[in-house]
Design a protein around this motif. Structure first.
Motif, PDB file in Angstrom:
ATOM      1  N   SER A  75      40.621  28.562  41.460  1.00 44.12           N
ATOM      2  CA  SER A  75      41.328  27.495  41.219  1.00 44.12           C
ATOM      3  C   SER A  75      42.711  27.827  41.732  1.00 44.12           C
ATOM      4  O   SER A  75      43.470  28.750  41.607  1.00 44.12           O
ATOM      5  CB  SER A  75      41.716  27.500  39.644  1.00 44.12           C
ATOM      6  N   PRO A  76      42.898  26.796  42.755  1.00 46.42           N
ATOM      7  CA  PRO A  76      41.950  25.648  43.240  1.00 46.42           C
ATOM      8  C   PRO A  76      40.650  26.229  43.967  1.00 46.42           C
ATOM      9  O   PRO A  76      40.614  27.235  44.654  1.00 46.42           O
ATOM     10  CB  PRO A  76      42.983  24.940  44.178  1.00 46.42           C
ATOM     11  N   ASP A  77      39.729  25.341  43.947  1.00 45.92           N
ATOM     12  CA  ASP A  77      38.699  25.760  44.982  1.00 45.92           C
ATOM     13  C   ASP A  77      38.486  25.163  46.173  1.00 45.92           C
ATOM     14  O   ASP A  77      37.416  25.312  46.824  1.00 45.92           O
ATOM     15  CB  ASP A  77      37.302  25.636  43.821  1.00 45.92           C
ATOM     16  N   VAL A  78      39.508  24.151  46.582  1.00 49.95           N
ATOM     17  CA  VAL A  78      39.371  23.428  47.590  1.00 49.95           C
ATOM     18  C   VAL A  78      40.710  23.807  48.350  1.00 49.95           C
ATOM     19  O   VAL A  78      41.446  23.507  47.594  1.00 49.95           O
ATOM     20  CB  VAL A  78      38.779  22.090  47.858  1.00 49.95           C
ATOM     21  N   ILE A  79      40.930  24.377  49.521  1.00 48.12           N
ATOM     22  CA  ILE A  79      42.395  24.760  50.236  1.00 48.12           C
ATOM     23  C   ILE A  79      42.045  24.214  51.457  1.00 48.12           C
ATOM     24  O   ILE A  79      41.172  24.175  52.339  1.00 48.12           O
ATOM     25  CB  ILE A  79      42.303  26.076  50.267  1.00 48.12           C
ATOM     26  N   GLU A  80      43.338  23.266  51.670  1.00 49.64           N
ATOM     27  CA  GLU A  80      43.398  22.886  52.972  1.00 49.64           C
ATOM     28  C   GLU A  80      44.596  23.436  53.900  1.00 49.64           C
ATOM     29  O   GLU A  80      45.664  23.592  53.337  1.00 49.64           O
ATOM     30  CB  GLU A  80      43.791  21.145  52.881  1.00 49.64           C
ATOM     31  N   VAL A  81      44.355  23.926  55.336  1.00 44.20           N
ATOM     32  CA  VAL A  81      45.271  24.522  55.869  1.00 44.20           C
ATOM     33  C   VAL A  81      45.031  23.926  57.418  1.00 44.20           C
ATOM     34  O   VAL A  81      44.188  23.109  57.632  1.00 44.20           O
ATOM     35  CB  VAL A  81      44.710  25.962  55.962  1.00 44.20           C
ATOM     36  N   GLU A  82      46.235  24.105  58.151  1.00 44.01           N
ATOM     37  CA  GLU A  82      46.080  23.840  59.487  1.00 44.01           C
ATOM     38  C   GLU A  82      45.526  24.719  60.390  1.00 44.01           C
ATOM     39  O   GLU A  82      45.851  26.164  60.131  1.00 44.01           O
ATOM     40  CB  GLU A  82      47.499  23.460  59.951  1.00 44.01           C
TER      41      GLU A  82
ATOM     42  N   ARG B 159      37.324  17.970  42.880  1.00 43.96           N
ATOM     43  CA  ARG B 159      37.870  19.198  42.609  1.00 43.96           C
ATOM     44  C   ARG B 159      39.207  19.230  43.048  1.00 43.96           C
ATOM     45  O   ARG B 159      39.782  18.211  43.656  1.00 43.96           O
ATOM     46  CB  ARG B 159      36.903  20.002  43.817  1.00 43.96           C
ATOM     47  N   GLN B 160      39.750  20.242  42.462  1.00 42.47           N
ATOM     48  CA  GLN B 160      41.095  20.543  42.490  1.00 42.47           C
ATOM     49  C   GLN B 160      41.308  21.023  44.136  1.00 42.47           C
ATOM     50  O   GLN B 160      40.712  21.950  44.449  1.00 42.47           O
ATOM     51  CB  GLN B 160      41.623  21.552  41.655  1.00 42.47           C
ATOM     52  N   THR B 161      42.080  20.277  44.753  1.00 40.24           N
ATOM     53  CA  THR B 161      42.487  20.632  46.201  1.00 40.24           C
ATOM     54  C   THR B 161      43.795  20.838  46.292  1.00 40.24           C
ATOM     55  O   THR B 161      44.835  20.289  45.614  1.00 40.24           O
ATOM     56  CB  THR B 161      42.130  19.207  47.409  1.00 40.24           C
ATOM     57  N   ALA B 162      44.268  22.030  47.086  1.00 38.73           N
ATOM     58  CA  ALA B 162      45.520  22.469  47.221  1.00 38.73           C
ATOM     59  C   ALA B 162      46.039  22.590  48.807  1.00 38.73           C
ATOM     60  O   ALA B 162      44.997  23.107  49.659  1.00 38.73           O
ATOM     61  CB  ALA B 162      45.554  23.819  46.690  1.00 38.73           C
ATOM     62  N   SER B 163      46.983  22.311  49.275  1.00 37.67           N
ATOM     63  CA  SER B 163      47.183  22.202  50.677  1.00 37.67           C
ATOM     64  C   SER B 163      48.133  23.504  50.542  1.00 37.67           C
ATOM     65  O   SER B 163      49.107  23.936  49.840  1.00 37.67           O
ATOM     66  CB  SER B 163      48.164  21.194  51.077  1.00 37.67           C
TER      67      SER B 163
END
Length: 125
Positions: free
Chosen positions: A52-59, A28-32
């Motif tokens: 879109s994006p459907d996976v998001i990375e955060v702290e 999947r498209q991942t975005a930080s």
């Protein structure tokens, strides 16, 4: 079984395999999130037949601002749910809706449309 039945059966098995791979095993498209000078983590998300994006990375322990731009009028995408953060928002068509949250613990948290058909994940590290 004659040749036509064998071909149809093999095609059906092949298509079923493709569907299983696409929904469960494809990347999947991942975005930080992009952090601003003030420490706010920002991500722009387009809603059009999905996220879109459907996976998001955060702290964790840093505020997050998700900007949802709904680029359609499909009734399925008119509501956003992030149950683990008690968030429910209407997403007006062709407008941007800001959603702010503060993730306190690491983990993976789902977000969906009101019908549960469109899905995304917020990964807190």
């Amino acid at each position: 079984m004659d040749t036509a039945e064998i071909i149809v059966t093999l095609a059906g098995v092949g298509l079923a395999g493709f569907v299983i791979w696409y929904f469960f095993f494809s990347t999947r498209q991942t975005a930080s999130a992009v952090s601003t000078s003030g420490g706010l983590q920002q991500v722009d998300i387009t809603v059009k037949g999905g996220y879109s994006p459907d996976v998001i990375e955060v702290e964790r322990d840093k505020p997050v601002q998700l900007s949802f731009y709904r680029d359609e009028e499909n009734s399925c995408s008119e509501e956003l749910l992030i149950p683990d953060f008690s968030i429910r928002r209407e997403l007006p068509a062709f407008k941007t809706t800001l959603v702010e949250l503060l993730p306190r613990q690491a983990g993976t948290f789902a977000f969906t449309c009101g019908m549960g058909m469109l899905r995304g994940r917020l990964i807190v590290k």
